[in-house]
Design an enzyme around this catalytic site. Structure first.
Site, PDB file in Angstrom:
ATOM      1  N   ASP A 200       0.822  -1.208   0.000  1.00 40.92           N
ATOM      2  CA  ASP A 200       0.000   0.000   0.000  1.00 40.92           C
ATOM      3  C   ASP A 200       0.864   1.270   0.000  1.00 40.92           C
ATOM      4  O   ASP A 200       1.799   1.386   0.800  1.00 40.92           O
ATOM      5  CB  ASP A 200      -0.870  -0.024   1.262  1.00 40.92           C
ATOM      6  CG  ASP A 200      -2.012   0.969   1.232  1.00 40.92           C
ATOM      7  OD1 ASP A 200      -2.888   0.823   0.375  1.00 40.92           O
ATOM      8  OD2 ASP A 200      -2.022   1.887   2.084  1.00 40.92           O
ATOM      9  N   ASP A 331     -10.526   1.034  -4.928  1.00 36.91           N
ATOM     10  CA  ASP A 331     -10.492   2.500  -4.863  1.00 36.91           C
ATOM     11  C   ASP A 331     -11.062   3.164  -6.114  1.00 36.91           C
ATOM     12  O   ASP A 331     -11.142   4.392  -6.182  1.00 36.91           O
ATOM     13  CB  ASP A 331      -9.044   3.008  -4.714  1.00 36.91           C
ATOM     14  CG  ASP A 331      -8.398   2.599  -3.405  1.00 36.91           C
ATOM     15  OD1 ASP A 331      -9.123   2.387  -2.419  1.00 36.91           O
ATOM     16  OD2 ASP A 331      -7.152   2.506  -3.380  1.00 36.91           O
TER      17      ASP A 331
HETATM   18  O1  TEU Z   1      -4.754   3.963  -1.639  1.00 35.77           O
HETATM   19  C1  TEU Z   1      -3.872   5.014  -1.875  1.00 35.77           C
HETATM   20  C2  TEU Z   1      -4.395   6.001  -2.767  1.00 35.77           C
HETATM   21  O2  TEU Z   1      -3.713   6.521  -3.582  1.00 35.77           O
HETATM   22  C3  TEU Z   1      -5.806   6.384  -2.589  1.00 35.77           C
HETATM   23  O3  TEU Z   1      -5.766   7.499  -1.778  1.00 35.77           O
HETATM   24  C4  TEU Z   1      -6.434   6.650  -3.881  1.00 35.77           C
HETATM   25  O4  TEU Z   1      -5.671   7.491  -4.677  1.00 35.77           O
HETATM   26  C5  TEU Z   1      -7.733   7.330  -3.682  1.00 35.77           C
HETATM   27  O5  TEU Z   1      -8.436   6.639  -2.708  1.00 35.77           O
HETATM   28  C6  TEU Z   1      -8.521   7.319  -4.963  1.00 35.77           C
HETATM   29  O6  TEU Z   1      -9.770   7.848  -4.733  1.00 35.77           O
HETATM   30  C7  TEU Z   1      -4.390   3.021  -0.691  1.00 35.77           C
HETATM   31  C8  TEU Z   1      -5.497   2.012  -0.526  1.00 35.77           C
HETATM   32  O7  TEU Z   1      -5.685   1.318  -1.724  1.00 35.77           O
HETATM   33  C9  TEU Z   1      -6.732   2.735  -0.067  1.00 35.77           C
HETATM   34  O8  TEU Z   1      -7.850   1.899   0.007  1.00 35.77           O
HETATM   35  C10 TEU Z   1      -6.418   3.317   1.283  1.00 35.77           C
HETATM   36  O9  TEU Z   1      -7.498   4.111   1.717  1.00 35.77           O
HETATM   37  C11 TEU Z   1      -5.157   4.179   1.267  1.00 35.77           C
HETATM   38  O10 TEU Z   1      -4.085   3.592   0.559  1.00 35.77           O
HETATM   39  C12 TEU Z   1      -4.659   4.360   2.683  1.00 35.77           C
HETATM   40  O11 TEU Z   1      -4.178   3.142   3.189  1.00 35.77           O
END
Ligand code: TEU
Length: 558
Positions: A200, A331
Site C-alpha cells: 500500500d 479505490d
Molecule cells: O490507496 C492510496 C491512494 O492513492 C488512494 O488514496 C487513492 O488514490 C484514492 O483513494 C482514490 O480515490 C491506498 C489504498 O488502496 C486505499 O484503500 C487506502 O485508503 C489508502 O491507501 C490508505 O491506506
C-alpha cells in the site's frame, strides 16, 4: 534466464468484506472466500490478492491496522486463514497479502507506547503559534481524506502526521527499528506460506525529514505536500533493504508496489530486477486521466490520451522492468460505467475493455465482480456512502469550502470508491447471495440480472470472455513476451495495437463507442485467424461494430 512465473500470471483481487459472508453478520469473511475458491479456480486466475484482513478498528476498511500478525475476528481466525492458504494452494493458486506499512492504526500497540514516539512523525506547533489553535499545524499538508494531515494531541502538546485519516498515523521509516519490525512481520507471513505482498502507498514511505510546506493553490485550505513525501529521498533504499532482508533467497514470490504518482522513469528503477526492489508497480496515470485541475469537475475520457499513457508505459518498461495492468480495484469506480456503456452495451463494452487491457505486455489484475461486468451503484444522498474518503472529502468541500452539494455528489456518484465495494453478486436470491443477513453496504440493485450464477451458465457472458482472456495469456507466448506497437494513436474511437514474438503477430482492436468505426490497420488481417471477438461477427470492410473488440493472429516472416 527463464522468465519469472508472474509474467504469465493473472491476479484476482478480493475485497474480503464485500466478497462472501459465511455467517450472516453482513460482512464478508475468510470462510466465505474458501467457499468460492472453485469459482476462482474455474476462472483460471493464478494469484489471489486479499485486501487487509488484519485486526483493525476499520476506520478505512482495514487499511488501518492495529495488529499486523493476526486476523480480525470480523473475518475469522488465523486457523481459517491457514485453511484458506492450503485450499488455494491445493487449487494451484497463490495468495498474496496487502502490506500497509506507510501507516498503522492509532490503536496499534506501537503508537500507544510512549517509548516508541520516534516510530511516528511527532512535531511541535509551528514556531510562535499556540499549539492546537487554527493554523498552528507543523506544516500545511492536507490529508487525502480531507482536512489537515496533522492531528493535535493535547496530552503531549504535539501533533502527529497522518497522510490519510487521523486514525492512520504515518510510520517513521527513518527509524531503523521500525523497518526491522516491518521486515520481521513480513518474514512471519512468508514463513506461514503466503506468496508475496501488494504494498500500500509504498512510494510514500520516505519523507523529506524537514517536512517543508507545500504550495497552496487558490481556494484550497491545505497544500498538496506530495512532492515532499512522494518517491522521497530514501524510497529506493528502503525497498532495496526490504528486498535484501525479506525476499532474497525465497523463490516464487510476487511483489507489487502501489505507487500513486509514480513516473515511468522511476518505475523502471523500482522494477529493474538487477536493483532488487519490487517485481512491478501500480501506476496511476490512466486512472487519473479523468481528474481535472478542479477535483469537483468530471472530465470525459479522451481516448487518444489514454493511448498515449499506456503507450508510454509499454515503451518505457519494454527492455527493463515490468508493467501491471488494471482498470479496477477497491479505490476505483467500475470500469464499464467509467469508460464503457453500462446500459445497452454493458456486456459488449465490458468484454471490449477487458480485451484491450489484458493483451498489453504486463501482469493483469482482475478486481472482484469485474469479470461479471459489475457496474457503479446508484447513490441517492451522501448518507448512502460508507467510505471515509467520500465522507471526508464531501465534508471538506461542502462544509468548509462552500461547494454545492449536488456538484460534489455528481462526482462521488461517478468516481466514489464505494462503487467498487458493493457486495459481490453471486446469484439472484435476496442480497445477491452475498449474505443471509443485512449487508454492511447496500447490494447494487442490478444483481437480479448481473450475477455469477447467471454468468457461469451463459457461454456469452463477460465471465466466459475473461476466462478466454486468461487462457490466452497462459497459452499464447506472444501475449506474455511479444513486443508492443500502438496503432492509430490519433484515432479518438478505436484502440488498436500489435504484439509480436518471432513469427507470431497478434492484432488487438477495440471500439470505444456505440457507432461503427473503421480501422485501416485491419487491412491485411482479413485472412488471419480470429482468435477472440465479443460480438460473434467478424468485422467486414475493416469496420468494427459498436463496442466490438477483436484479436487476430497471423504468422509473419521473422
Ligand atoms: O490507496 C492510496 C491512494 O492513492 C488512494 O488514496 C487513492 O488514490 C484514492 O483513494 C482514490 O480515490 C491506498 C489504498 O488502496 C486505499 O484503500 C487506502 O485508503 C489508502 O491507501 C490508505 O491506506
Amino acid at each position: 534466464m527463464t522468465d519469472p512465473w508472474w509474467k504469465s500470471a493473472v491476479v484476482y483481487q478480493i475485497y474480503p468484506r464485500s466478497f462472501a459472508d459465511s455467517d450472516g453478520d453482513g460482512m464478508g469473511d475468510l470462510r466465505g472466500i474458501i467457499q468460492h475458491l472453485d469459482y476462482l479456480a474455474e476462472l483460471g486466475v493464478d494469484v489471489l490478492w486479499l485486501s487487509p484482513v488484519y485486526p483493525s478498528p476499520q476506520d478505512d476498511n482495514g487499511y488501518d491496522i492495529s495488529d499486523y500478525q493476526d486476523i480480525d475476528p470480523l473475518f475469522g481466525t488465523l486457523a481459517d486463514f491457514d485453511e484458506l492458504l492450503t485450499e488455494a494452494h491445493a487449487r494451484s493458486m497463490k495468495l498474496i497479502m496487502d502490506l500497509v506499512v506507510n501507516h498503522s492504526s492509532d490503536e496499534h500497540a506501537w503508537f500507544r507506547d510512549p517509548a516508541k514516539r520516534d516510530w511516528y512523525w511527532w512535531r511541535p506547533a509551528r514556531d510562535g503559534m499556540e499549539p492546537g489553535t487554527p493554523g498552528a499545524e507543523p506544516n500545511n499538508w492536507g490529508s487525502v481524506f480531507g482536512g489537515s494531515a496533522w492531528e493535535y494531541d493535547p496530552a503531549t502538546g504535539e501533533y502527529f502526521l497522518h497522510l490519510f485519516s487521523r486514525k492512520q498515523p504515518d510510520l517513521n521509516w527513518e527509524n531503523p527499528e521500525v523497518r526491522e519490525a516491518v521486515y520481521e512481520m513480513m518474514r512471519w507471513w512468508l514463513d506461514r506460506g503466503v506468496d508475496g505482498f501488494r504494498m500500500d502507498v509504498i512510494d510514500h514511505i520516505s519523507k523529506d525529514p524537514a517536512l517543508p510546506d507545500g504550495v497552496l493553490s487558490v481556494g484550497q485550505s491545505y497544500a498538496n505536500g506530495a512532492p515532499h513525501y512522494l518517491n522521497g529521498p530514501r524510497n529506493h533504499e528502503f525497498l532495496h533493504e526490504m528486498h535484501e532482508k525479506v525476499f532474497a533467497g525465497r523463490d516464487a514470490l510476487l511483489t507489487v508496489g502501489e505507487m500513486p504518482g509514480v513516473t515511468v522513469d522511476e518505475a523502471k528503477l523500482y522494477t529493474d530486477p538487477a536493483r532488487g526492489e519490487v517485481d512491478m508497480v501500480f501506476q496511476f496515470d490512466h486512472v487519473w486521466i479523468d481528474r481535472g485541475a478542479d477535483p469537483w469537475q468530471l472530465v470525459p475520457l479522451k481516448l487518444t490520451a489514454l493511448k498515449a499513457i499506456f503507450g508510454r508505459w509499454q515503451a518505457g518498461l519494454a527492455e527493463v522492468g515490468w508493467n501491471s495492468l488494471y482498470w479496477n480495484n477497491h479505490d476505483q469506480p467500475r470500469v464499464v460505467s467509467r469508460f464503457g456503456d453500462d446500459g445497452d452495451f454493458r456486456v459488449e463494452s465490458a468484454k471490449m475493455l477487458g480485451t484491450v487491457l489484458h493483451l498489453h505486455r504486463g501482469t493483469p489484475y482482475v478486481y472482484q465482480g469485474e469479470e461479471l461486468g459489475m457496474t457503479n451503484a446508484p447513490w441517492d444522498t451522501i448518507e448512502d456512502f460508507r467510505d471515509i474518503e467520500a465522507l471526508g472529502q464531501y465534508a471538506q468541500a461542502v462544509e468548509k469550502e462552500g461547494r454545492r452539494p449536488d456538484e460534489v455528489l455528481t462526482v462521488l456518484r461517478a468516481r466514489g470508491r464505494d462503487n467498487a465495494r458493493t457486495p459481490m453478486q453471486w446469484d439472484s436470491s435476496p442480497q445477491a447471495g452475498f449474505t443471509t443477513g443485512t449487508p454492511w453496504l447496500r447490494v447494487n440493485p442490478s444483481f437480479s440480472e448481473i450475477n455469477a450464477a447467471a454468468a457461469v451458465a451463459d457461454p456469452d457472458s463477460v465471465y466466459h470472455h475473461y476466462r478466454k482472456l486468461i487462457d490466452l495469456r497462459h497459452t499464447e507466448p506472444a501475449v506474455v513476451s511479444g513486443d508492443f506497437t500502438m496503432l492509430a494513436p490519433h484515432d479518438e474511437q478505436v484502440y488498436a495495437y500489435t504484439r509480436r514474438l518471432g513469427a507470431t503477430e497478434l492484432l488487438v482492436a477495440g471500439n470505444f463507442g456505440a457507432t461503427p468505426a473503421a480501422l485501416d490497420d485491419l487491412a491485411g488481417w482479413d485472412d488471419a485467424e480470429l482468435v477472440l471477438d465479443n460480438t460473434g461477427q467478424a468485422p467486414s470492410d475493416r469496420i468494427l461494430g459498436p463496442w466490438q473488440a477483436v484479436v487476430y493472429r497471423r504468422t509473419v516472416s521473422p
